[in-house]
Design a protein around this motif. Sequence first.
Motif, short mmCIF file in Angstrom:
data_model
loop_
_atom_site.label_atom_id
_atom_site.label_comp_id
_atom_site.label_asym_id
_atom_site.label_seq_id
_atom_site.Cartn_x
_atom_site.Cartn_y
_atom_site.Cartn_z
N GLU A 78 0.83 -1.21 0.00
CA GLU A 78 0.00 0.00 0.00
C GLU A 78 0.87 1.26 0.00
OE1 GLU A 78 -2.57 -0.44 3.38
OE2 GLU A 78 -3.57 -2.18 2.51
N ASN A 79 1.95 1.23 0.77
CA ASN A 79 2.84 2.39 0.83
C ASN A 79 3.56 2.62 -0.51
OD1 ASN A 79 2.08 2.69 3.49
ND2 ASN A 79 3.95 1.80 4.31
N LEU A 80 4.03 1.54 -1.12
CA LEU A 80 4.65 1.66 -2.44
C LEU A 80 3.67 2.21 -3.46
CD1 LEU A 80 6.67 -1.68 -2.57
CD2 LEU A 80 7.64 0.61 -2.88
N ALA A 81 2.47 1.69 -3.43
CA ALA A 81 1.44 2.15 -4.36
C ALA A 81 1.13 3.63 -4.14
CB ALA A 81 0.19 1.30 -4.21
N ALA A 82 1.05 4.04 -2.88
CA ALA A 82 0.79 5.45 -2.57
C ALA A 82 1.92 6.34 -3.08
CB ALA A 82 0.60 5.64 -1.07
N TRP A 83 3.16 5.88 -2.93
CA TRP A 83 4.31 6.66 -3.40
C TRP A 83 4.24 6.84 -4.91
CZ3 TRP A 83 7.71 10.13 -3.73
CH2 TRP A 83 8.80 10.04 -4.59
N TYR A 84 4.12 5.75 -5.65
CA TYR A 84 4.12 5.86 -7.11
C TYR A 84 2.90 6.63 -7.62
CZ TYR A 84 8.19 2.89 -7.41
OH TYR A 84 9.46 2.39 -7.29
N ALA A 85 1.76 6.47 -6.98
CA ALA A 85 0.56 7.21 -7.38
C ALA A 85 0.70 8.71 -7.11
CB ALA A 85 -0.67 6.66 -6.67
N SER A 86 1.53 9.07 -6.15
CA SER A 86 1.69 10.49 -5.78
C SER A 86 2.61 11.27 -6.72
CB SER A 86 2.22 10.60 -4.35
OG SER A 86 3.61 10.30 -4.30
N ILE A 87 3.31 10.57 -7.59
CA ILE A 87 4.25 11.23 -8.50
C ILE A 87 3.47 11.79 -9.69
CG2 ILE A 87 6.28 10.95 -9.96
CD1 ILE A 87 7.03 8.53 -8.16
N PRO A 88 3.50 13.10 -9.87
CA PRO A 88 2.73 13.69 -10.97
C PRO A 88 3.36 13.39 -12.34
CG PRO A 88 3.96 15.39 -9.82
CD PRO A 88 4.20 14.11 -9.07
N ILE A 89 2.50 13.17 -13.29
CA ILE A 89 2.92 12.91 -14.66
C ILE A 89 2.23 13.92 -15.57
CG2 ILE A 89 2.76 11.25 -16.58
CD1 ILE A 89 4.73 10.41 -14.47
N GLU A 90 2.96 14.49 -16.49
CA GLU A 90 2.38 15.40 -17.47
C GLU A 90 2.42 14.74 -18.84
OE1 GLU A 90 3.85 19.41 -17.48
OE2 GLU A 90 4.21 19.35 -15.32
N VAL A 91 1.33 14.86 -19.55
CA VAL A 91 1.23 14.29 -20.88
C VAL A 91 0.94 15.42 -21.85
CG1 VAL A 91 -0.03 12.67 -22.35
CG2 VAL A 91 0.37 12.13 -19.94
N GLY A 92 1.62 15.40 -22.96
CA GLY A 92 1.42 16.43 -23.97
C GLY A 92 1.03 15.82 -25.31
N GLN A 93 0.65 16.68 -26.23
CA GLN A 93 0.33 16.24 -27.58
C GLN A 93 1.60 15.76 -28.29
OE1 GLN A 93 -2.52 15.93 -29.16
NE2 GLN A 93 -3.81 16.76 -27.55
N PRO A 94 1.51 14.69 -29.07
CA PRO A 94 2.67 14.26 -29.84
C PRO A 94 3.08 15.35 -30.83
CG PRO A 94 0.92 12.62 -29.92
CD PRO A 94 0.36 13.83 -29.25
N ARG A 95 4.34 15.41 -31.12
CA ARG A 95 4.85 16.42 -32.06
C ARG A 95 4.90 15.88 -33.46
NH1 ARG A 95 9.16 19.68 -28.51
NH2 ARG A 95 8.13 19.27 -26.58
#
Length: 114
Positions: free
Chosen positions: A97-114
């Motif tokens: 649960e702690n590992l899952a919480a850590w990885y879920a807390s990392i923000p990811i940004e997605v952009g349009q393909p170039r």
Amino acid sequence: MLLNSPLKMCTWAIAWAVLAAAWSTAQAADAKAGQVKANMCVTCHGAYGLSTMPNAPHLAGQPAIYIEEQLKQYRSGKRANEVMAVMAKPLTDSEIENLAAWYASIPIEVGQPR
């Protein structure tokens, strides 16, 4: 949306109960403890959950419930992978649960393909 039938009302009640249970589990987890435990994952999944190996998935930003499910399946042997079976076998539910919480807390940004 109208909840004009008992079946629809029951379906929504169950859906909300499942979401509430998942939310409370995620809230009870300790992302900081997960970050410390994630040191064992760095070689394949990177320091911030961005994979350094072509055959290892990115974990950053994945939903906690997904990561928990996968780790528990590796731990039980239901999902097979030589490396992950060894890594997940000794993990407790709390550590997962702690590992899952850590990885879920990392923000990811997605952009349009170039």
